[in-house]
Design an enzyme around this catalytic site. Sequence first.
Site, PDB file in Angstrom:
ATOM      1  N   GLU A 159      40.793  85.129 -24.727  1.00 14.89           N
ATOM      2  CA  GLU A 159      40.748  83.658 -24.819  1.00 14.89           C
ATOM      3  C   GLU A 159      39.497  83.031 -24.208  1.00 14.89           C
ATOM      4  OE1 GLU A 159      44.513  82.283 -23.280  1.00 14.89           O
ATOM      5  OE2 GLU A 159      45.627  83.230 -24.899  1.00 14.89           O
ATOM      6  N   GLU A 264      49.843  89.677 -30.972  1.00 18.21           N
ATOM      7  CA  GLU A 264      50.937  88.997 -30.262  1.00 18.21           C
ATOM      8  C   GLU A 264      51.773  88.206 -31.260  1.00 18.21           C
ATOM      9  OE1 GLU A 264      49.432  86.736 -26.895  1.00 18.21           O
ATOM     10  OE2 GLU A 264      47.997  88.293 -26.378  1.00 18.21           O
TER      11      GLU A 264
END
Length: 380
Positions: A159, A264
Amino acid sequence: MMKISKQTLLTLAIFAIAISCKKTEEAPSQPNTLRNVYKDAFYIGTAVNRFQIEETDSTMAAIVGKEFNSITAENMMKSVHMHPKRDTFNFEIADKFVALGEKYDMFIHGHTLIWHSQLSPWFKTIEDSLEFADVAEKHVKDITTHFKGKIDSWDVVNEALNEDGTLRNSIFLKKMGEDYLASAFKWTAEIDPDVDLYYNDYNMTNVDKRKGAIRMVKNILDQGIKVDGIGMQGHWHLNSPSLEDIEQSIIDYSELGVKVAITELDVSVLPNPWDLEGAEISQNFENSEGMNPYKESLPDSIQVKLANRYKDIFNIFLKHKDKISRVTFWGVSDGQSWLNGFPIRGRTNYPLLFDRDLKPKAAYDSIIALKERFDKQPAN
Ligand code: XIL
């Protein structure tokens, strides 16, 4: 015409039955679990929490072992848990995680080395930039040394991007400048040259962020530093992102010459606060009935929508299986999902393949059936 006596027919019949029984004994057909059905396409993984790592619930443990051939630690390898103090590592539960993966012969994924979130608070107390860079290097190197040869791939950086594709102004960027990205990949490869190195992020289907990710990874590769793959987290919804954006992103990332993993995956069935203009997410919507519409159970119509959405998504994954290394769900059952608490606390979500009683849902059946149909298609 030759006449065959009843006695001969009977003998032949018994012989035929005996042969067919022997055949099944010798080659028992593989049960139709996710890991078996998808084994020639890509790894099928799940995130596991502490209870799943310790196999405290036998039904859950059986599902993890039978259905998946890859695992990711949902939280236990993040710095706040694994590196709680500057000179203290806590490898105990992460070692059990590795042992679980070895027990079931799984592809073991490490999550994550460099991330601004769930970062151990002591990192933030380091003022001096050079000292901070030394500490970041030691963090990466000490962890990868401990797991060398045991972990198959790492989310080296998680991220690092804003939605517009620029670099997130994280503590790593502030202290080390954008070199922290290439450095993190270099440090990991120096310690374990055989482990696969990934950049991982959410909303990776959004056009601006996609361009930013491609720019960033290309920049690292151009410095002669290894990046093996891009992880698209895949925290998706019933209607977004579009199938076109999912497909195009997989194609665009793979054109960098790296693997693509869906790392994910979950599909929220609840209203998305980010769809509402100017939402102050957690404060405005907690306890709001409208944002938590399926408190008691999921209506059949939504169950079907979810199954179709998973089928459509997996259809794209299968079409591009040559580009995809792994598809990992962010948990096994709805009761376990982080989406019951994020982005609004206290909701009842249904994003995964097994329900709260650990029974497979229609979504599970739909992706098994899809692969079986896929396998019957004539090769072109
Ligand atoms: C989540 C976990 O599922 C939660 O249990 C925890 O409270 C917060 O983090 N992106 C990531 C994951 O890379 O590590 C996050 O996992 C979900 C978003």
